[in-house]
Design a protein around this motif. Structure first.
Motif, short mmCIF file in Angstrom:
data_model
loop_
_atom_site.label_atom_id
_atom_site.label_comp_id
_atom_site.label_asym_id
_atom_site.label_seq_id
_atom_site.Cartn_x
_atom_site.Cartn_y
_atom_site.Cartn_z
N GLU A 1 0.65 -1.22 -0.02
CA GLU A 1 0.08 -0.12 0.20
C GLU A 1 0.79 1.25 0.01
OE1 GLU A 1 -2.96 -0.38 3.02
OE2 GLU A 1 -3.79 -2.27 2.14
N ALA A 2 2.05 1.26 0.81
CA ALA A 2 3.06 2.29 0.64
C ALA A 2 3.50 2.65 -0.69
CB ALA A 2 4.12 2.24 1.56
N VAL A 3 3.81 1.49 -1.32
CA VAL A 3 4.45 1.74 -2.69
C VAL A 3 3.27 2.23 -3.54
CG1 VAL A 3 4.95 0.20 -4.84
CG2 VAL A 3 5.90 -0.19 -2.48
N GLN A 4 2.22 1.77 -3.60
CA GLN A 4 1.14 2.49 -4.58
C GLN A 4 0.75 3.93 -4.00
OE1 GLN A 4 0.32 1.06 -6.96
NE2 GLN A 4 -0.98 -0.82 -6.78
N ALA A 5 0.85 4.23 -2.97
CA ALA A 5 0.56 5.72 -2.39
C ALA A 5 2.00 6.34 -3.07
CB ALA A 5 0.88 5.94 -1.02
N LEU A 6 2.94 6.02 -2.93
CA LEU A 6 4.45 6.52 -3.58
C LEU A 6 3.95 6.52 -5.01
CD1 LEU A 6 6.72 8.04 -2.77
CD2 LEU A 6 8.05 5.63 -2.94
N MET A 7 3.67 5.80 -5.65
CA MET A 7 3.54 5.80 -7.09
C MET A 7 2.26 7.00 -7.42
SD MET A 7 5.77 3.90 -8.36
CE MET A 7 6.68 4.42 -6.82
N LEU A 8 1.26 6.81 -6.73
CA LEU A 8 0.31 8.03 -6.96
C LEU A 8 0.78 9.34 -6.87
CD1 LEU A 8 -2.57 9.09 -7.18
CD2 LEU A 8 -2.97 8.42 -4.52
N TRP A 9 1.78 9.41 -5.80
CA TRP A 9 2.37 10.76 -5.65
C TRP A 9 3.17 10.90 -6.92
CZ3 TRP A 9 7.44 12.49 -5.43
CH2 TRP A 9 7.80 13.81 -5.01
N ALA A 10 4.21 9.94 -7.35
CA ALA A 10 5.07 10.22 -8.36
C ALA A 10 4.42 10.25 -9.71
CB ALA A 10 6.14 8.98 -8.37
N PHE A 11 3.48 9.48 -9.86
CA PHE A 11 2.82 9.71 -11.47
C PHE A 11 1.83 10.55 -11.31
CE2 PHE A 11 4.58 5.07 -11.90
CZ PHE A 11 5.64 5.59 -12.28
N VAL A 12 1.02 11.02 -10.60
CA VAL A 12 -0.18 12.02 -10.56
C VAL A 12 -0.06 13.18 -9.60
CG1 VAL A 12 -2.64 11.89 -9.96
CG2 VAL A 12 -1.63 9.64 -11.01
N ARG A 13 0.28 12.92 -8.37
CA ARG A 13 0.18 14.31 -7.60
C ARG A 13 1.63 15.20 -7.65
NH1 ARG A 13 -2.14 13.47 -2.07
NH2 ARG A 13 -1.66 15.73 -2.11
N ARG A 14 2.70 14.63 -8.05
CA ARG A 14 4.08 15.44 -8.25
C ARG A 14 3.58 16.42 -9.10
NH1 ARG A 14 9.07 15.19 -10.56
NH2 ARG A 14 10.72 15.54 -8.90
N GLU A 15 4.37 17.73 -8.84
CA GLU A 15 4.01 18.77 -9.67
C GLU A 15 4.60 18.54 -11.28
OE1 GLU A 15 5.70 23.64 -10.04
OE2 GLU A 15 5.38 22.62 -8.07
N GLN A 16 5.58 17.84 -11.22
CA GLN A 16 6.20 17.25 -12.48
C GLN A 16 6.13 15.87 -12.61
OE1 GLN A 16 7.18 19.29 -15.50
NE2 GLN A 16 6.65 20.95 -14.33
N PRO A 17 5.13 15.24 -13.03
CA PRO A 17 5.13 13.69 -12.63
C PRO A 17 6.41 12.85 -13.21
CG PRO A 17 2.96 14.48 -13.42
CD PRO A 17 3.99 15.56 -13.65
N LEU A 18 6.92 11.97 -12.77
CA LEU A 18 7.86 11.05 -13.26
C LEU A 18 7.47 10.23 -14.37
CD1 LEU A 18 9.54 10.04 -9.93
CD2 LEU A 18 10.33 11.91 -11.56
N SER A 19 8.34 9.93 -15.32
CA SER A 19 7.80 9.06 -16.38
C SER A 19 8.06 7.46 -16.08
CB SER A 19 8.49 9.47 -17.48
OG SER A 19 9.82 9.08 -17.56
N ARG A 20 9.13 7.24 -15.09
CA ARG A 20 9.47 5.76 -14.88
C ARG A 20 9.95 5.78 -13.43
NH1 ARG A 20 10.90 2.02 -18.50
NH2 ARG A 20 10.90 3.96 -20.20
N VAL A 21 9.95 4.72 -12.78
CA VAL A 21 10.53 4.40 -11.31
C VAL A 21 11.01 3.00 -11.60
CG1 VAL A 21 10.02 4.09 -8.88
CG2 VAL A 21 8.84 6.04 -10.21
N ARG A 22 12.21 2.99 -10.83
CA ARG A 22 13.15 1.52 -10.76
C ARG A 22 13.21 1.25 -9.11
NH1 ARG A 22 16.06 5.69 -12.93
NH2 ARG A 22 17.60 6.26 -11.48
N LEU A 23 13.63 0.01 -9.15
CA LEU A 23 14.13 -0.60 -7.84
C LEU A 23 15.06 -1.81 -8.02
CD1 LEU A 23 12.51 -3.13 -6.69
CD2 LEU A 23 10.67 -1.64 -7.17
N THR A 24 15.57 -2.15 -7.04
CA THR A 24 16.46 -3.29 -6.87
C THR A 24 16.13 -3.98 -5.53
OG1 THR A 24 18.31 -2.24 -8.34
CG2 THR A 24 18.88 -4.30 -6.92
N THR A 25 16.00 -5.19 -5.74
CA THR A 25 15.53 -6.06 -4.58
C THR A 25 16.48 -7.26 -4.58
OG1 THR A 25 14.10 -6.93 -3.10
CG2 THR A 25 13.66 -7.28 -5.46
#
Length: 194
Positions: free
Chosen positions: A120-144
């Protein structure tokens, strides 16, 4: 919530993301304790921090103010800080307008692992990054870690896809990414209720 910047908090399911610049003194103490924990550090391929809380707070605030990262505390349904979520390695780096970032998420209370809070935290962060951020990001990456199948399942459920693996001494890392278009196609109808 999708509209405007009036509410700096981002909500998804049971979690709320709270900007680190809005933390209370108690929340800073809790976050500092999470970053000092050996087990949490090991899962994040890091060393536990040794700096005092006042310096930790200063470093985190400075990185936020310069735009080097976008950091949030993860609050549970009762409003307690249970972890952190952030976007870092912004590319191109500020002052240019970043279009890509790396995701980091940590649930700091092991008794809550495997209960969906990280997802749920990841989804909230993607909502912020892709929708709510003033200049939305185009891509998010991660390593696990390759052996962290629980994290991989959670990231896959959020829409991330594996884009490769890399061998490092003693382990395999799984590289994943998600584009704005992919996330919006799958989750945009749900953002009004988030």
């Amino acid at each position: 919530m999708t509209g405007g910047d009036a509410d700096p908090f981002v909500h998804w399911g049971r979690v709320t993301l709270k900007p680190v610049l809005d933390f209370t003194a108690g929340e800073w103490r809790t976050l500092h304790r999470f970053f000092r924990d050996r087990e949490l550090a090991d899962w994040n391929d890091a060393r536990p921090i040794r700096m005092p809380e006042w310096l930790f707070r200063r470093v985190m605030r400075d990185e936020e103010k310069t735009g080097e990262r976008a950091g949030f505390g993860i609050l549970d349904e009762a409003g307690s800080l249970i972890g952190s979520a952030e976007l870092y390695d912004l590319t191109p780096p500020p002052p240019a307008t970043p279009t890509r970032a790396t995701l980091g998420v940590m649930i700091g209370r092991p008794e809550l692992w495997g209960q969906g809070y990280g997802r749920e935290a990841v989804q909230a962060l993607m909502l912020w990054a892709f929708v709510r951020r003033e200049q939305p990001l185009s891509r998010v990456r991660l390593t696990t870690f390759g052996h962290n199948r629980r994290a991989q399942r959670a990231f896959l459920a959020c829409g991330f896809r594996e884009v490769g693996r890399s061998e490092v001494p003693g382990r395999t890392d799984v590289n994943m990414e998600l584009t704005r278009a992919e996330w919006l196609t799958r989750w945009a109808p749900d953002t009004d209720s988030a």
